[in-house]
Motif scaffolding. Structure first.
Motif, PDB file in Angstrom:
ATOM      1  N   GLY A   1     -18.207   2.697   0.541  1.00 32.72           N
ATOM      2  CA  GLY A   1     -18.097   3.068  -0.933  1.00 32.72           C
ATOM      3  C   GLY A   1     -18.651   4.247  -1.169  1.00 32.72           C
ATOM      4  O   GLY A   1     -19.076   4.542  -2.467  1.00 32.72           O
ATOM      5  N   GLU A   2     -19.063   5.186  -0.258  1.00 30.97           N
ATOM      6  CA  GLU A   2     -19.776   6.393  -0.586  1.00 30.97           C
ATOM      7  C   GLU A   2     -18.585   7.376  -0.833  1.00 30.97           C
ATOM      8  O   GLU A   2     -18.886   8.585  -1.237  1.00 30.97           O
ATOM      9  CB  GLU A   2     -20.427   6.848   0.657  1.00 30.97           C
ATOM     10  CG  GLU A   2     -21.845   5.905   0.912  1.00 30.97           C
ATOM     11  CD  GLU A   2     -22.555   6.026  -0.084  1.00 30.97           C
ATOM     12  OE1 GLU A   2     -22.793   6.768  -0.967  1.00 30.97           O
ATOM     13  OE2 GLU A   2     -23.274   4.802  -0.186  1.00 30.97           O
ATOM     14  N   THR A   3     -17.411   7.234  -0.515  1.00 32.16           N
ATOM     15  CA  THR A   3     -16.437   8.394  -0.673  1.00 32.16           C
ATOM     16  C   THR A   3     -15.149   7.424  -1.415  1.00 32.16           C
ATOM     17  O   THR A   3     -14.751   6.586  -0.846  1.00 32.16           O
ATOM     18  CB  THR A   3     -15.837   8.756   0.747  1.00 32.16           C
ATOM     19  OG1 THR A   3     -16.761   9.471   1.370  1.00 32.16           O
ATOM     20  CG2 THR A   3     -14.477   9.853   0.587  1.00 32.16           C
ATOM     21  N   VAL A   4     -14.692   8.024  -2.409  1.00 32.12           N
ATOM     22  CA  VAL A   4     -13.676   7.736  -3.169  1.00 32.12           C
ATOM     23  C   VAL A   4     -12.352   8.437  -2.810  1.00 32.12           C
ATOM     24  O   VAL A   4     -12.186   9.510  -2.808  1.00 32.12           O
ATOM     25  CB  VAL A   4     -13.863   7.903  -4.630  1.00 32.12           C
ATOM     26  CG1 VAL A   4     -12.586   7.409  -5.574  1.00 32.12           C
ATOM     27  CG2 VAL A   4     -15.010   7.268  -5.267  1.00 32.12           C
ATOM     28  N   VAL A   5     -11.240   7.441  -2.432  1.00 32.04           N
ATOM     29  CA  VAL A   5     -10.074   7.964  -1.743  1.00 32.04           C
ATOM     30  C   VAL A   5      -8.867   7.861  -2.497  1.00 32.04           C
ATOM     31  O   VAL A   5      -8.656   6.416  -3.021  1.00 32.04           O
ATOM     32  CB  VAL A   5      -9.932   7.603  -0.227  1.00 32.04           C
ATOM     33  CG1 VAL A   5      -8.651   8.385   0.308  1.00 32.04           C
ATOM     34  CG2 VAL A   5     -11.106   7.836   0.535  1.00 32.04           C
ATOM     35  N   THR A   6      -8.001   8.400  -2.814  1.00 38.95           N
ATOM     36  CA  THR A   6      -7.040   8.270  -3.550  1.00 38.95           C
ATOM     37  C   THR A   6      -5.694   8.763  -2.694  1.00 38.95           C
ATOM     38  O   THR A   6      -5.969   9.586  -1.425  1.00 38.95           O
ATOM     39  CB  THR A   6      -6.688   8.808  -5.070  1.00 38.95           C
ATOM     40  OG1 THR A   6      -5.608   8.407  -5.779  1.00 38.95           O
ATOM     41  CG2 THR A   6      -6.762  10.367  -4.911  1.00 38.95           C
ATOM     42  N   ALA A   7      -4.637   8.543  -3.013  1.00 35.44           N
ATOM     43  CA  ALA A   7      -3.561   8.935  -2.284  1.00 35.44           C
ATOM     44  C   ALA A   7      -2.203   9.423  -3.121  1.00 35.44           C
ATOM     45  O   ALA A   7      -1.906   8.651  -4.247  1.00 35.44           O
ATOM     46  CB  ALA A   7      -2.933   7.875  -1.356  1.00 35.44           C
TER      47      ALA A   7
ATOM     48  N   PRO B   1     -14.396   9.241   6.509  1.00 32.15           N
ATOM     49  CA  PRO B   1     -15.893   8.722   6.472  1.00 32.15           C
ATOM     50  C   PRO B   1     -16.453   8.518   5.226  1.00 32.15           C
ATOM     51  O   PRO B   1     -16.086   9.401   4.190  1.00 32.15           O
ATOM     52  CB  PRO B   1     -16.572  10.363   6.959  1.00 32.15           C
ATOM     53  CG  PRO B   1     -15.508  10.839   7.729  1.00 32.15           C
ATOM     54  CD  PRO B   1     -14.169  10.612   7.088  1.00 32.15           C
ATOM     55  N   GLY B   2     -17.200   7.548   4.968  1.00 30.53           N
ATOM     56  CA  GLY B   2     -17.702   7.217   3.795  1.00 30.53           C
ATOM     57  C   GLY B   2     -16.811   6.211   2.994  1.00 30.53           C
ATOM     58  O   GLY B   2     -17.437   5.449   2.191  1.00 30.53           O
TER      59      GLY B   2
ATOM     60  N   ALA C   1     -20.579  -4.615  -0.326  1.00 30.90           N
ATOM     61  CA  ALA C   1     -20.174  -6.108  -0.217  1.00 30.90           C
ATOM     62  C   ALA C   1     -19.005  -6.149   0.686  1.00 30.90           C
ATOM     63  O   ALA C   1     -18.649  -7.557   1.087  1.00 30.90           O
ATOM     64  CB  ALA C   1     -19.637  -6.524  -1.724  1.00 30.90           C
ATOM     65  N   GLY C   2     -18.439  -4.892   1.350  1.00 32.09           N
ATOM     66  CA  GLY C   2     -17.514  -5.122   2.451  1.00 32.09           C
ATOM     67  C   GLY C   2     -15.865  -5.307   1.753  1.00 32.09           C
ATOM     68  O   GLY C   2     -15.273  -5.300   2.557  1.00 32.09           O
ATOM     69  N   PHE C   3     -15.868  -4.697   0.477  1.00 29.34           N
ATOM     70  CA  PHE C   3     -14.582  -4.836  -0.056  1.00 29.34           C
ATOM     71  C   PHE C   3     -13.631  -3.672   0.690  1.00 29.34           C
ATOM     72  O   PHE C   3     -12.471  -4.103   0.924  1.00 29.34           O
ATOM     73  CB  PHE C   3     -14.636  -4.233  -1.581  1.00 29.34           C
ATOM     74  CG  PHE C   3     -13.521  -4.421  -2.300  1.00 29.34           C
ATOM     75  CD1 PHE C   3     -13.432  -5.574  -3.189  1.00 29.34           C
ATOM     76  CD2 PHE C   3     -12.273  -3.533  -2.155  1.00 29.34           C
ATOM     77  CE1 PHE C   3     -12.139  -5.835  -4.012  1.00 29.34           C
ATOM     78  CE2 PHE C   3     -11.317  -3.670  -3.224  1.00 29.34           C
ATOM     79  CZ  PHE C   3     -11.282  -4.767  -3.891  1.00 29.34           C
ATOM     80  N   PHE C   4     -14.010  -2.652   1.143  1.00 30.56           N
ATOM     81  CA  PHE C   4     -13.194  -1.388   1.718  1.00 30.56           C
ATOM     82  C   PHE C   4     -13.321  -1.962   3.280  1.00 30.56           C
ATOM     83  O   PHE C   4     -12.239  -1.534   3.717  1.00 30.56           O
ATOM     84  CB  PHE C   4     -13.701  -0.206   1.407  1.00 30.56           C
ATOM     85  CG  PHE C   4     -13.850  -0.113  -0.244  1.00 30.56           C
ATOM     86  CD1 PHE C   4     -12.732  -0.186  -0.933  1.00 30.56           C
ATOM     87  CD2 PHE C   4     -15.011   0.136  -0.868  1.00 30.56           C
ATOM     88  CE1 PHE C   4     -12.734   0.165  -2.437  1.00 30.56           C
ATOM     89  CE2 PHE C   4     -14.966   0.331  -2.083  1.00 30.56           C
ATOM     90  CZ  PHE C   4     -13.946   0.486  -2.871  1.00 30.56           C
TER      91      PHE C   4
END
Length: 292
Positions: free
Chosen positions: A105-111, A100-101, A52-55
């Protein structure tokens, strides 16, 4: 400088579309299912958000994004806060152009965020040094946390501060709706409790705080000035936390039960208030701006 932020037709359609999407993909039943399975990130939902383009909302169209700006991102994250959407949304959004991803939404990223890391076990990529992180019991069942022995993150990204403020604004607006709705339907002594002045005052204060925060957050999205972002964050944190507390008061004993959703908003607001520098960063930015 005079700042005017009136939503245009495209922005109104974006907000309505995101609300409809989240209502369909993460309604109350899905919310409660997530509460019952804490720590598990719904990958299918994450990919739906990516599609949906959220990220990728702020990526240029040439790079597969929507070419939106901070005002559009604020509207989207406000809806996410309103729906109590779980996951490291801000971190993945900010990584859309670098990991990448992440954009799809293929890759979940935290920080790493100060001494805390959200959703560490569920993330595919961690930005920052998360070595020696240990699990921390989170007050919010939908935000698993790890704690580091010391702060290892630089000064927070102002965009992360603003998007967190937008999520807090979503909670502030939602708890206002919940309080007013309950005050209209719950009866005591043969009258709706909203007829009593004390309840009216609570609801009025809820609305004032939420709308004041909304004006500040929307304005900061237009100016992108760090001092404006800092002020917006402080107002949004107050509107979310105090708003959820007042919403509990309007609900009375019912508000403190596990079956009611009000406590989930309060717990998420508490956790968000610690994110992206918390109040300390915002207060320091405002003090520096006033000193100039």
């Amino acid at each position: 400088m005079t700042v005017r932020f009136r939503l245009d037709d495209d922005q109104l359609a974006l907000r309505a579309g995101v609300r409809e999407l989240l209502g369909r993909c993460f309604g109350r039943e899905r919310l409660r299912a997530a509460v019952d399975a804490p720590g598990r990130l719904d990958r299918a939902l994450w990919r739906t958000l990516g599609a949906a383009g959220f990220f990728s909302l702020r990526l240029p169209e040439a790079d597969g994004g929507a070419g939106g700006g901070l005002p559009e991102a604020v509207l989207v994250f406000e809806e996410a806060g309103r729906a109590l959407l779980p996951g490291p949304l801000v971190a993945t959004h900010l990584a859309a152009d670098a990991v990448p991803g992440a954009a799809h939404g293929e890759t979940v990223v935290t920080a790493v965020d100060g001494e805390l890391v959200e959703w560490l076990d569920a993330a595919d990529t961690v930005r920052g040094d998360a070595r020696d992180a240990v699990p921390l019991r989170s007050v919010d069942p939908l935000t698993p946390l790890h704690r580091l022995p010391e702060s290892r993150s630089p000064a927070p990204d102002p965009v992360a501060v603003l998007l967190t403020a937008a999520e807090q604004l979503g909670t502030a607006g939602r708890v206002c709706e919940l309080a007013v709705g309950y005050a209209r339907t719950r009866e005591q002594f043969g009258r709706p409790i909203g007829a009593f002045q004390a309840v009216q005052h609570l609801c009025a204060e809820l609305l004032v705080r939420a709308e004041t925060a909304r004006a500040a957050v929307y304005a900061a999205a237009v100016t992108a000035d760090p001092a404006d972002i800092a002020a917006a964050r402080l107002l949004a944190d107050e509107a979310a936390v105090r708003g959820a507390r007042d919403c509990l008061q309007v609900h009375g004993g019912m508000g403190f039960t596990w079956e009611a959703d009000v406590h989930l908003h309060l717990k998420r607001a508490w956790v968000r208030a610690r994110r992206a520098g918390g109040s300390a960063w915002s207060e320091e930015r405002l003090a520096a701006a006033l000193a100039d």
